[in-house]
Design an enzyme around this catalytic site. Structure first.
Site, PDB file in Angstrom:
ATOM      1  CE  LYS A 238      64.995  59.940  77.669  1.00 22.87           C
ATOM      2  NZ  LYS A 238      64.305  59.119  78.668  1.00 22.87           N
ATOM      3  NE  ARG A 272      59.954  64.889  80.772  1.00 18.42           N
ATOM      4  CZ  ARG A 272      61.260  65.124  80.595  1.00 18.42           C
ATOM      5  NH1 ARG A 272      61.926  64.425  79.698  1.00 18.42           N
ATOM      6  NH2 ARG A 272      61.874  66.042  81.313  1.00 18.42           N
TER       7      ARG A 272
END
Length: 304
Positions: A238, A272
């Site tokens: 991210k 995840r």
């Protein structure tokens, strides 16, 4: 509120938390790794790479071999600025993949969706979990989730993908805002008949949050243990990593592994991620330290 050490004591005390996911039983007494399988053309880091069914199946097979406990299949990008897709388009993308993963690999499949139609169809195809970034707020989603009989991950977000990163702000510390939102969604689920033993929470890193919000949220992540539910965390590749380290998407693995280890220390149950093998090693190493000399058998490591 339980301390981190209390929570880890509970996890290893024989009262292991088990989650019924369709025909699979998911043991969350130690951290698990969820492999990401985006079957979209526009996801932020791997869009278009696994559109063909055979490519998607082989990638999932690799992740399972590397130690992933489950595969999270998504057919709608939720990256900042993403546009929504129709229910039929999303279903056309994910349904063949879910069916193949279940039938050919006997995989525990999570479907990353906010669409009631996709939830119902995925359940029929053998998916074992619903992972909803909108926490079942779309019309009909809560009822579809209740009817599926599957566990659901409720994620915090502020705004929608097309606008969520336009100067996000909060009137209170981010961890308090996240906890209050998730507590409201848990209450709504319980009122609709979705029991707590079918719920997982996700603080929603990167969804309507600045870099500073994300960093503080991870720092105080253990505060969400007050909700007494398993926690899923997704920080892989991210932009918070890119902005702190100055790294492009393809060079964010090291930063992601550091964040994964810190999340495990603060109580995360599911990580995840895109890079499964490396994350399994990092999480196993963090877990070994948290065990403080307990016998490290294959039964209490991720690759059992």
């Amino acid at each position: 509120m339980k301390s981190i050490l209390d929570a880890y004591s509970d996890r290893t005390s024989g009262s292991a938390f088990q989650l019924r996911c369709g025909r699979h039983l998911l043991d969350l007494s130690f951290p698990r790794v969820m492999g990401i399988l985006n079957v979209t053309p526009d996801s932020f880091s791997d869009g278009g790479q696994h559109l063909a069914l055979d490519d998607a199946l082989r990638h999932a097979e690799r992740m399972l071999a590397e130690g992933a406990t489950m595969i999270d299949v998504g057919g709608e990008s939720t990256r900042p600025g993403a546009s929504p897709v129709s229910p039929q388009q999303e279903l056309d993308r994910v349904a063949p993949v879910i069916e193949a993963l279940v039938c050919e690999l006997d995989a525990l499949v999570s479907v990353d969706t906010s669409c009631p139609t996709v939830m119902r169809e995925a359940s029929e195809l053998g998916a074992g979990m619903i992972n909803d970034v909108r926490a079942l707020e779309r019309e009909g989603a809560l009822q579809a989730a209740v009817g599926s009989g599957l566990p659901v991950c409720l994620m915090h977000r502020q705004g929608e993908p097309h606008d969520m990163q336009r100067a996000p702000s909060y009137e209170q510390p981010i961890e308090e805002a996240v906890m209050e939102y998730l507590a409201r969604r848990i209450a709504a689920c319980e009122a609709a008949g979705l029991r707590r033993n079918r719920l997982i929470i996700d603080p929603g890193f990167g969804f309507g949050k600045t870099v500073e919000h994300n960093l503080r949220l991870l720092k105080y992540l253990q505060s969400l243990q007050a909700l007494e539910l398993p926690m899923l965390v997704g920080m892989s590749r991210k932009s918070m990593i890119g902005k702190v380290l100055g790294r492009p998407v393809e060079e964010r693995l090291s930063g992601g592994l550091a964040l994964a280890a810190m999340a495990v220390e603060r109580g995360a149950s599911i990580l995840r991620v895109h890079e499964v093998a490396e994350t399994v090693d990092a999480v196993n190493m963090a877990w070994a330290v948290l065990q403080e000399g307990c016998e490290l058998s294959q039964n209490n490591l991720l690759d059992s």
